[in-house]
Motif scaffolding. Sequence first.
Motif, PDB file in Angstrom:
ATOM      1  N   GLU A 143       0.939  -1.236  -0.137  1.00  9.76           N
ATOM      2  CA  GLU A 143      -0.083   0.107  -0.101  1.00  9.76           C
ATOM      3  C   GLU A 143       0.807   1.245  -0.040  1.00  9.76           C
ATOM      4  O   GLU A 143       0.430   2.157  -0.703  1.00  9.76           O
ATOM      5  N   TYR A 144       1.915   1.316   0.859  1.00  8.36           N
ATOM      6  CA  TYR A 144       2.895   2.285   0.803  1.00  8.36           C
ATOM      7  C   TYR A 144       3.552   2.816  -0.759  1.00  8.36           C
ATOM      8  O   TYR A 144       3.192   3.844  -1.057  1.00  8.36           O
ATOM      9  N   MET A 145       3.752   1.520  -1.336  1.00 10.04           N
ATOM     10  CA  MET A 145       4.132   1.989  -2.834  1.00 10.04           C
ATOM     11  C   MET A 145       3.098   2.353  -3.668  1.00 10.04           C
ATOM     12  O   MET A 145       3.417   3.248  -4.187  1.00 10.04           O
ATOM     13  N   GLN A 146       2.049   1.640  -3.545  1.00 10.79           N
ATOM     14  CA  GLN A 146       1.009   2.268  -4.303  1.00 10.79           C
ATOM     15  C   GLN A 146       0.609   3.469  -4.273  1.00 10.79           C
ATOM     16  O   GLN A 146       0.355   4.384  -5.326  1.00 10.79           O
ATOM     17  N   ARG A 147       0.710   4.078  -3.033  1.00 11.84           N
ATOM     18  CA  ARG A 147      -0.042   5.464  -2.756  1.00 11.84           C
ATOM     19  C   ARG A 147       1.332   6.364  -3.281  1.00 11.84           C
ATOM     20  O   ARG A 147       0.902   7.288  -3.593  1.00 11.84           O
ATOM     21  N   VAL A 148       2.536   6.178  -3.124  1.00 12.89           N
ATOM     22  CA  VAL A 148       3.665   6.779  -3.465  1.00 12.89           C
ATOM     23  C   VAL A 148       3.380   7.063  -5.060  1.00 12.89           C
ATOM     24  O   VAL A 148       3.618   8.044  -5.633  1.00 12.89           O
ATOM     25  N   ARG A 149       3.215   5.747  -5.843  1.00 15.21           N
ATOM     26  CA  ARG A 149       3.312   5.844  -6.933  1.00 15.21           C
ATOM     27  C   ARG A 149       2.126   6.776  -7.659  1.00 15.21           C
ATOM     28  O   ARG A 149       2.186   7.554  -8.612  1.00 15.21           O
ATOM     29  N   VAL A 150       0.819   6.812  -7.089  1.00 14.71           N
ATOM     30  CA  VAL A 150      -0.364   7.440  -7.110  1.00 14.71           C
ATOM     31  C   VAL A 150      -0.189   8.842  -6.915  1.00 14.71           C
ATOM     32  O   VAL A 150      -0.566   9.737  -7.958  1.00 14.71           O
ATOM     33  N   PHE A 151       0.201   9.387  -5.687  1.00 10.51           N
ATOM     34  CA  PHE A 151       0.380  10.583  -5.374  1.00 10.51           C
ATOM     35  C   PHE A 151       1.713  11.289  -5.597  1.00 10.51           C
ATOM     36  O   PHE A 151       1.736  12.567  -5.219  1.00 10.51           O
ATOM     37  N   LEU A 152       2.708  10.595  -6.530  1.00  9.52           N
ATOM     38  CA  LEU A 152       4.027  11.435  -6.646  1.00  9.52           C
ATOM     39  C   LEU A 152       3.705  12.805  -7.604  1.00  9.52           C
ATOM     40  O   LEU A 152       4.413  13.687  -7.009  1.00  9.52           O
ATOM     41  N   PRO A 153       2.818  12.707  -8.431  1.00 11.30           N
ATOM     42  CA  PRO A 153       2.748  13.987  -9.285  1.00 11.30           C
ATOM     43  C   PRO A 153       2.087  14.948  -8.114  1.00 11.30           C
ATOM     44  O   PRO A 153       2.829  16.165  -8.224  1.00 11.30           O
ATOM     45  N   ASP A 154       1.385  14.918  -7.283  1.00 10.58           N
ATOM     46  CA  ASP A 154       0.837  15.767  -6.429  1.00 10.58           C
ATOM     47  C   ASP A 154       1.849  16.153  -5.535  1.00 10.58           C
ATOM     48  O   ASP A 154       2.154  17.518  -5.044  1.00 10.58           O
ATOM     49  N   LEU A 155       2.753  15.215  -4.922  1.00 10.50           N
ATOM     50  CA  LEU A 155       3.781  15.523  -4.117  1.00 10.50           C
ATOM     51  C   LEU A 155       4.772  16.580  -4.757  1.00 10.50           C
ATOM     52  O   LEU A 155       5.207  17.635  -4.078  1.00 10.50           O
ATOM     53  N   ARG A 156       5.204  16.244  -5.824  1.00 11.40           N
ATOM     54  CA  ARG A 156       5.944  17.049  -6.949  1.00 11.40           C
ATOM     55  C   ARG A 156       5.479  18.516  -6.826  1.00 11.40           C
ATOM     56  O   ARG A 156       6.089  19.469  -6.844  1.00 11.40           O
ATOM     57  N   LYS A 200       3.507  20.078  -4.975  1.00 12.82           N
ATOM     58  CA  LYS A 200       3.797  20.482  -3.713  1.00 12.82           C
ATOM     59  C   LYS A 200       4.997  21.061  -3.127  1.00 12.82           C
ATOM     60  O   LYS A 200       5.293  21.281  -2.067  1.00 12.82           O
ATOM     61  N   GLY A 201       6.204  20.469  -4.030  1.00 12.96           N
ATOM     62  CA  GLY A 201       7.334  20.943  -3.677  1.00 12.96           C
ATOM     63  C   GLY A 201       8.308  19.672  -3.254  1.00 12.96           C
ATOM     64  O   GLY A 201       9.345  19.993  -2.847  1.00 12.96           O
ATOM     65  N   VAL A 202       7.839  18.556  -2.946  1.00 12.34           N
ATOM     66  CA  VAL A 202       8.833  17.373  -2.951  1.00 12.34           C
ATOM     67  C   VAL A 202       9.524  17.103  -3.857  1.00 12.34           C
ATOM     68  O   VAL A 202       9.144  16.894  -5.167  1.00 12.34           O
ATOM     69  N   THR A 203      10.826  17.205  -3.671  1.00  8.70           N
ATOM     70  CA  THR A 203      11.787  16.988  -4.698  1.00  8.70           C
ATOM     71  C   THR A 203      12.391  15.850  -4.882  1.00  8.70           C
ATOM     72  O   THR A 203      13.056  15.471  -5.873  1.00  8.70           O
ATOM     73  N   ARG A 204      12.330  15.127  -3.645  1.00  7.16           N
ATOM     74  CA  ARG A 204      12.975  13.670  -3.438  1.00  7.16           C
ATOM     75  C   ARG A 204      12.099  12.846  -2.908  1.00  7.16           C
ATOM     76  O   ARG A 204      11.543  13.276  -1.735  1.00  7.16           O
ATOM     77  N   CYS A 205      11.794  11.567  -3.208  1.00  6.93           N
ATOM     78  CA  CYS A 205      11.183  10.523  -2.581  1.00  6.93           C
ATOM     79  C   CYS A 205      12.031   9.276  -2.258  1.00  6.93           C
ATOM     80  O   CYS A 205      12.764   8.642  -3.085  1.00  6.93           O
ATOM     81  N   MET A 206      11.992   8.829  -1.118  1.00  2.89           N
ATOM     82  CA  MET A 206      12.916   7.675  -0.490  1.00  2.89           C
ATOM     83  C   MET A 206      12.044   6.676   0.227  1.00  2.89           C
ATOM     84  O   MET A 206      11.334   7.217   0.705  1.00  2.89           O
ATOM     85  N   MET A 207      12.342   5.365  -0.178  1.00  2.00           N
ATOM     86  CA  MET A 207      11.545   4.295   0.662  1.00  2.00           C
ATOM     87  C   MET A 207      12.554   3.243   1.290  1.00  2.00           C
ATOM     88  O   MET A 207      13.598   2.823   0.298  1.00  2.00           O
ATOM     89  N   VAL A 208      12.523   3.207   2.301  1.00  5.36           N
ATOM     90  CA  VAL A 208      13.202   1.798   2.941  1.00  5.36           C
ATOM     91  C   VAL A 208      12.371   0.891   3.183  1.00  5.36           C
ATOM     92  O   VAL A 208      11.308   0.781   3.801  1.00  5.36           O
ATOM     93  N   VAL A 209      13.089  -0.463   2.589  1.00  7.35           N
ATOM     94  CA  VAL A 209      12.198  -1.665   2.671  1.00  7.35           C
ATOM     95  C   VAL A 209      12.874  -2.663   3.510  1.00  7.35           C
ATOM     96  O   VAL A 209      14.145  -2.976   3.292  1.00  7.35           O
ATOM     97  N   ASN A 210      12.233  -3.054   4.485  1.00  4.97           N
ATOM     98  CA  ASN A 210      13.085  -4.312   5.305  1.00  4.97           C
ATOM     99  C   ASN A 210      13.194  -5.593   4.542  1.00  4.97           C
ATOM    100  O   ASN A 210      12.242  -6.444   4.987  1.00  4.97           O
ATOM    101  N   GLY A 211      14.308  -5.809   3.576  1.00  8.58           N
ATOM    102  CA  GLY A 211      14.184  -7.055   2.822  1.00  8.58           C
ATOM    103  C   GLY A 211      15.528  -6.934   1.969  1.00  8.58           C
ATOM    104  O   GLY A 211      16.188  -5.935   1.918  1.00  8.58           O
ATOM    105  N   PRO A 212      15.792  -7.934   1.490  1.00  9.15           N
ATOM    106  CA  PRO A 212      16.921  -8.067   0.620  1.00  9.15           C
ATOM    107  C   PRO A 212      16.653  -7.114  -0.741  1.00  9.15           C
ATOM    108  O   PRO A 212      15.646  -6.970  -1.227  1.00  9.15           O
ATOM    109  N   PRO A 213      17.757  -6.572  -1.339  1.00 11.59           N
ATOM    110  CA  PRO A 213      17.554  -5.856  -2.455  1.00 11.59           C
ATOM    111  C   PRO A 213      16.936  -6.555  -3.534  1.00 11.59           C
ATOM    112  O   PRO A 213      15.864  -5.933  -4.270  1.00 11.59           O
ATOM    113  N   ALA A 214      16.992  -7.827  -3.978  1.00  9.82           N
ATOM    114  CA  ALA A 214      16.242  -8.447  -5.015  1.00  9.82           C
ATOM    115  C   ALA A 214      14.673  -8.435  -4.767  1.00  9.82           C
ATOM    116  O   ALA A 214      13.897  -8.007  -5.829  1.00  9.82           O
TER     117      ALA A 214
END
Length: 80
Positions: free
Chosen positions: A27-40, A42-56
Amino acid sequence: LGEALAASDGKTLLVLGTYPADFNMVEYMQRVRVFLPDLRAKGVTRCMMVVNGPPAACEKLASLLDLPDAVELYADPTGE
């Protein structure tokens, strides 16, 4: 992570997620994907996500959910 945040010039959204197979992380990833244009807009220039798991696993989830390349993923396999 601290160095990456310190390198930000503008507003940064940092999402501290759960593990890749968790519904909340999906859900976090889906919401970031959908709302990224709105965040941009509103001045958000960078979006970072930390996921507790292996890179793959993190990359696979991002691929399945069509997460934009503009979202920076950070894998944290140990959850620390």
